[in-house]
Design a protein around this motif. Structure first.
Motif, mmCIF file in Angstrom:
data_model
loop_
_atom_site.group_PDB
_atom_site.id
_atom_site.type_symbol
_atom_site.label_atom_id
_atom_site.label_comp_id
_atom_site.label_asym_id
_atom_site.label_seq_id
_atom_site.Cartn_x
_atom_site.Cartn_y
_atom_site.Cartn_z
ATOM 1 N N ASP A 185 0.973 -1.271 0.121
ATOM 2 C CA ASP A 185 -0.038 0.120 0.091
ATOM 3 C C ASP A 185 0.878 1.134 0.199
ATOM 4 O O ASP A 185 1.893 1.345 0.598
ATOM 5 C CB ASP A 185 -0.789 -0.041 1.283
ATOM 6 C CG ASP A 185 -2.045 0.874 1.234
ATOM 7 O OD1 ASP A 185 -2.353 1.528 0.226
ATOM 8 O OD2 ASP A 185 -2.915 0.792 2.304
ATOM 9 N N ASP A 186 0.267 2.347 -0.494
ATOM 10 C CA ASP A 186 1.082 3.562 -0.294
ATOM 11 C C ASP A 186 2.450 3.341 -1.165
ATOM 12 O O ASP A 186 3.449 4.119 -0.418
ATOM 13 C CB ASP A 186 1.219 4.191 1.056
ATOM 14 C CG ASP A 186 0.005 4.279 1.596
ATOM 15 O OD1 ASP A 186 -1.215 4.499 0.987
ATOM 16 O OD2 ASP A 186 -0.104 4.087 2.945
ATOM 17 N N ASP A 208 0.500 5.230 -4.477
ATOM 18 C CA ASP A 208 0.208 6.077 -3.605
ATOM 19 C C ASP A 208 -0.695 7.282 -4.165
ATOM 20 O O ASP A 208 -0.190 7.849 -5.311
ATOM 21 C CB ASP A 208 1.150 6.863 -2.563
ATOM 22 C CG ASP A 208 0.613 7.329 -1.515
ATOM 23 O OD1 ASP A 208 0.049 6.814 -0.747
ATOM 24 O OD2 ASP A 208 0.766 8.898 -1.306
ATOM 25 N N GLU A 242 -4.297 4.494 -6.631
ATOM 26 C CA GLU A 242 -5.286 5.115 -5.705
ATOM 27 C C GLU A 242 -5.611 6.352 -5.620
ATOM 28 O O GLU A 242 -4.810 7.054 -6.235
ATOM 29 C CB GLU A 242 -4.612 4.917 -4.126
ATOM 30 C CG GLU A 242 -3.971 3.675 -3.624
ATOM 31 C CD GLU A 242 -3.550 3.678 -2.343
ATOM 32 O OE1 GLU A 242 -4.249 3.059 -1.379
ATOM 33 O OE2 GLU A 242 -2.410 4.641 -1.732
HETATM 34 MG MG MG Z 1 -2.932 3.785 0.390
#
Ligand code: MG
Ligand code: C2E
Ligand code: MG
Ligand code: MG
Length: 298
Positions: A185-186, A208, A242
């Motif tokens: 993630d990110d 991200d 995202e």
């Molecule tokens: Mg994220």
């Protein structure tokens, strides 16, 4: 003596207050009872495959579970505020277990109702990831709900590898061996060593949202996003962007081969019934647009 006591209290007061504000202490106390008081919920945000045709978003192939906390007096507290608190107090272990169990049960229900193929992505904090009992917990939760492991994705952040990348890699191997999917993630906000990244048994890099935000105006962000997509594909990883909010962002991402998108442009995180209704609607829309000829040069 009274003076000493007074001074002692003053010291206690300043150190406590400097480190943690009144609000933080309030939240921590309230959070301890949030689960038993039924104040926690999960919202779900669809993740869509990028189509080659002009219609940007095709099939929904995943949903990310995002925690929501509605406190009777404090109101809606954002996870951006209370998750870091829960991490520093250790409460994240209990909350994280609740999240995992709730998301897995939800997806098991949805699979039985015909939502397959669709994966539920659950955010894991670094503290949960370092718990040696995590693989057993994940397996038990899956078995209890009757959900096959390939329907679960665990979102890790680059921070899990900080300090001890060997241990992180070993934990990822154990989770991967269960048959669940792992994503980072990110991605791009931490400092992943590419040397570790290539050995991690991960499936997806989540680009991200800070890079996606200014993708249409900031040349550096464009370069970073392009580079992440290219590197991911060279390492046989999938990419998901995202925080996609506009068609212009989506167009750029499609043109550069990003595999999936997630963001307000398509659907906000919503309670389960609303998310499900949106997904059914999208399946119809995507089914219809699949009949049209591809208009994109890709
Ligand atoms: Mg994220
Ligand atoms: P994240 O995992 O990177 O989740 C993405 C965040 O971006 C979510 O914020 C989501 O609501 C928001 N988002 C989605 N699409 C858009 C968009 O188009 N524009 C913008 N500006 N934002 C968008 P949220 O729900 O407030 O969660 C914030 C963070 O809190 C998450 O970031 C994650 O790190 C953490 N978090 C949320 N739920 C959980 C959980 O169950 N467990 C753990 N450990 N962390 C969680
Ligand atoms: Mg996430
Ligand atoms: Mg985050």
């Amino acid at each position: 003596r009274a003076k000493q006591e007074g001074r002692g209290q003053w010291c206690f007061y300043t150190t406590e207050m400097q480190q943690r504000s009144v609000r933080q202490m309030q939240l921590e106390a309230a959070l301890r009872r949030a689960e038993e008081r039924d104040e926690l919920r999960l919202h779900y945000q669809p993740q869509l495959a990028v189509t080659r045709s002009g219609e940007i978003a095709g099939q929904v192939i995943g949903v990310e579970a995002l925690i929501r906390w509605q406190h009777p007096e404090l109101g809606m507290v954002s996870p951006g505020e209370f998750i870091p608190l829960a991490e520093s107090s250790g409460q994240i272990l209990a909350i994280g277990t609740w999240v995992l169990r709730t998301a897995v049960r939800q997806m098991a229900d949805w699979v039985r109702e015909g939502l397959a193929p669709c994966v539920v992505a659950v955010n894991l904090s670094a503290l949960q990831f370092r718990d040696p009992g995590l693989p057993e917990l994940v397996q038990a939760v899956l078995e209890e709900a009757g959900l096959p492991p390939e329907y679960l994705e665990l979102e890790l952040t680059e921070s899990v590898a900080a300090g001890n990348p060997q241990a992180a890699c070993a934990m990822m191997d154990r989770l991967h061996a269960l048959g669940v999917r792992l994503s980072i993630d990110d991605f791009g906000t931490g400092f992943s060593s590419l040397n570790h990244l290539k050995r991690f048994p991960i499936h997806t890099l989540k680009i991200d949202q800070s890079f996606v935000r200014d993708i249409t105006t900031d040349a550096d962000d464009r370069a970073i996003v392009q580079a992440i997509i290219q590197m991911a594909h060279a390492l046989r990883l999938t990419t998901i962007a995202e925080g996609v909010e506009t068609d212009a962002q989506a167009d750029f991402l499609r043109a550069h081969g990003c595999d999936m998108v997630q963001g307000y442009r398509y659907c906000r995180p919503q309670p389960p019934a609303d998310a499900l209704a949106w997904i059914h609607g999208q399946r119809q829309r995507a089914g219809e647009s699949a009949d049209k000829p591809a208009t994109s040069p890709l």
